[in-house]
Design a protein around this motif. Structure first.
Motif, PDB file in Angstrom:
ATOM      1  N   ASP A  16       0.867  -1.184   0.000  1.00  0.00           N
ATOM      2  CA  ASP A  16       0.000   0.000   0.000  1.00  0.00           C
ATOM      3  C   ASP A  16       0.904   1.234   0.000  1.00  0.00           C
ATOM      4  N   ALA A  17       1.092   1.825  -1.174  1.00  0.00           N
ATOM      5  CA  ALA A  17       2.030   2.944  -1.324  1.00  0.00           C
ATOM      6  C   ALA A  17       1.661   4.115  -0.430  1.00  0.00           C
ATOM      7  N   ARG A  18       0.374   4.403  -0.320  1.00  0.00           N
ATOM      8  CA  ARG A  18      -0.076   5.546   0.479  1.00  0.00           C
ATOM      9  C   ARG A  18       0.237   5.335   1.962  1.00  0.00           C
ATOM     10  N   ALA A  21       3.939   5.687   2.512  1.00  0.00           N
ATOM     11  CA  ALA A  21       4.329   7.098   2.448  1.00  0.00           C
ATOM     12  C   ALA A  21       4.024   7.795   3.771  1.00  0.00           C
ATOM     13  N   GLU A  22       2.894   7.443   4.361  1.00  0.00           N
ATOM     14  CA  GLU A  22       2.513   8.036   5.647  1.00  0.00           C
ATOM     15  C   GLU A  22       3.489   7.634   6.752  1.00  0.00           C
ATOM     16  N   GLN A  49       8.217  -0.694  -6.164  1.00  0.00           N
ATOM     17  CA  GLN A  49       7.299  -0.260  -5.109  1.00  0.00           C
ATOM     18  C   GLN A  49       7.800   1.014  -4.436  1.00  0.00           C
ATOM     19  N   GLU A  52       6.689   3.969  -6.310  1.00  0.00           N
ATOM     20  CA  GLU A  52       5.271   4.269  -6.028  1.00  0.00           C
ATOM     21  C   GLU A  52       5.126   4.999  -4.695  1.00  0.00           C
ATOM     22  N   ILE A  53       5.938   4.604  -3.708  1.00  0.00           N
ATOM     23  CA  ILE A  53       5.915   5.289  -2.404  1.00  0.00           C
ATOM     24  C   ILE A  53       6.339   6.744  -2.581  1.00  0.00           C
ATOM     25  N   SER A  55       6.100   8.575  -5.215  1.00  0.00           N
ATOM     26  CA  SER A  55       5.031   9.284  -5.920  1.00  0.00           C
ATOM     27  C   SER A  55       3.886   9.631  -4.967  1.00  0.00           C
ATOM     28  N   ALA A  56       3.503   8.660  -4.123  1.00  0.00           N
ATOM     29  CA  ALA A  56       2.438   8.892  -3.142  1.00  0.00           C
ATOM     30  C   ALA A  56       2.865   9.951  -2.126  1.00  0.00           C
ATOM     31  N   THR A  59       2.452  13.316  -3.695  1.00  0.00           N
ATOM     32  CA  THR A  59       1.022  13.634  -3.817  1.00  0.00           C
ATOM     33  C   THR A  59       0.435  14.050  -2.475  1.00  0.00           C
ATOM     34  N   LEU A  60       0.793  13.327  -1.420  1.00  0.00           N
ATOM     35  CA  LEU A  60       0.228  13.594  -0.091  1.00  0.00           C
ATOM     36  C   LEU A  60       0.806  14.849   0.567  1.00  0.00           C
TER      37      LEU A  60
END
Length: 321
Positions: A16-18, A21-22, A49, A52-53, A55-56, A59-60
């Motif tokens: 879960d990339a999002r 990232a958190e 992966q 993707e992290i 990138s997330a 974005t966040l």
């Protein structure tokens, strides 16, 4: 046919990339840095992966994850974690660019990468180097190196090694004889012959040449190279011969000497573990255990320290019993 991943790092299940990232943001927010959380996430995710992290993360939070890692971490741990975050397709090109940058050339890096990569990998490196740096890799190498060492590197980056098709026994005999005449039987050394044969023949062919050479001369080819050449050229020719015999064994030996004696060559240690973590690090571990009678995990544990050691051990992927 899919290429078997013999790495210690694979795609993380339930990724879960999002969420990752958190975790990374929380680990670096405020006073102090939670290195353990960063390592737990980023080392256990594949390079794809991690992208993707990143990138997330942007974005966040509108922030660059690699820049945050550079500002929050220091020293060897920073170099390791930033290396892991670099897109895999850029890793070798970046290492070569860095090796050719500024005063002096890091011949160790040039030798290690160009001797060990396949023709397909070398073509990819040249393409990426051109795209990323708007420069030709061959030009960069020829402007920073000289002599027979330069010529051998140029032959390698042509990436025109013969394919591994059926070997011709007559050519095997001929090449072995020519190498014998170019070295042991000659006053001085015919370096051009070594460069042509070692730089253009297929791996399967060269393995037979090495066996035939031993039969003809009574020496391993490595012994002849050691006697007949010196300096950067000697190291490069030896690296090519070792990689023809076994790429994992070559990297195992390189890691062993990076940790042998006083001080540790952390740049080499980091570069090999990062670059081979999704390719053949399991095979490198097995070769290390077989050839040096101890595990790579144990060697890292003994020769490094702190969070950097923890990160390397996670990347190493475990002990070999």
């Amino acid at each position: 046919m899919a290429k078997l991943n013999r790495g210690t790092v694979k795609d993380f299940p339930g990724f879960d990339a999002r969420a990752d990232a958190e975790v990374c943001r929380k680990a670096m927010k405020g006073l102090g840095t939670d290195e353990e959380s960063l390592m737990k996430v980023l080392i256990h995710r594949s390079n794809a992966q991690r992208q993707e992290i990143a990138s997330a993360f942007k974005t966040l939070y509108g922030r660059d994850l690699m820049d945050d890692l550079k500002s929050e971490l220091t020293g060897n741990l920073e170099r390791l974690m930033v290396g892991l975050m670099r897109p895999a397709r850029l890793y070798d090109a970046h290492a070569l660019k860095h090796a050719l940058k500024g005063a002096g050339t890091d011949e160790k890096v040039l030798t290690e990468i160009l001797a060990s990569r396949t023709p397909a990998e070398l073509r990819h490196i040249k393409q990426v180097y051109q795209e990323e740096y708007e420069a030709d890799l061959e030009d960069a190498i020829t402007s920073d190196t000289s002599g027979y060492y330069q010529r051998m590197l140029v032959v390698l980056i042509q990436a025109n090694r013969d394919p591994d098709s059926r070997t011709d026994e007559r050519l095997v005999e001929q090449d072995a004889q020519e190498l014998f005449r170019a070295g042991e039987l000659k006053w001085g050394t015919d370096e051009e012959k070594f460069i042509t044969i070692l730089g253009t023949r297929s791996v399967a062919h060269l393995r037979k040449v090495f066996d035939k050479y031993m039969t003809i001369s009574g020496f391993q080819l490595e012994e002849t190279i050691d006697r007949e050449t010196s300096g950067a050229l000697e190291k490069l020719l030896l690296a090519i011969v070792k990689c023809v015999r076994s790429v994992p064994a070559y990297f195992a030996e390189t890691l062993f000497y990076a940790m042998k004696g006083a001080g540790t060559d952390d740049d080499t240690l980091t570069r090999i573990l990062v670059s081979r973590s999704e390719i053949d690090l399991l095979d490198i571990r097995h070769a290390f255990r077989r050839n040096f009678a101890k595990s790579l995990y144990h060697a890292i544990q003994k020769d490094t320290s702190g969070d950097y050691r923890k990160a390397l051990l996670l990347l190493c992927g475990g002990e070999d019993d």
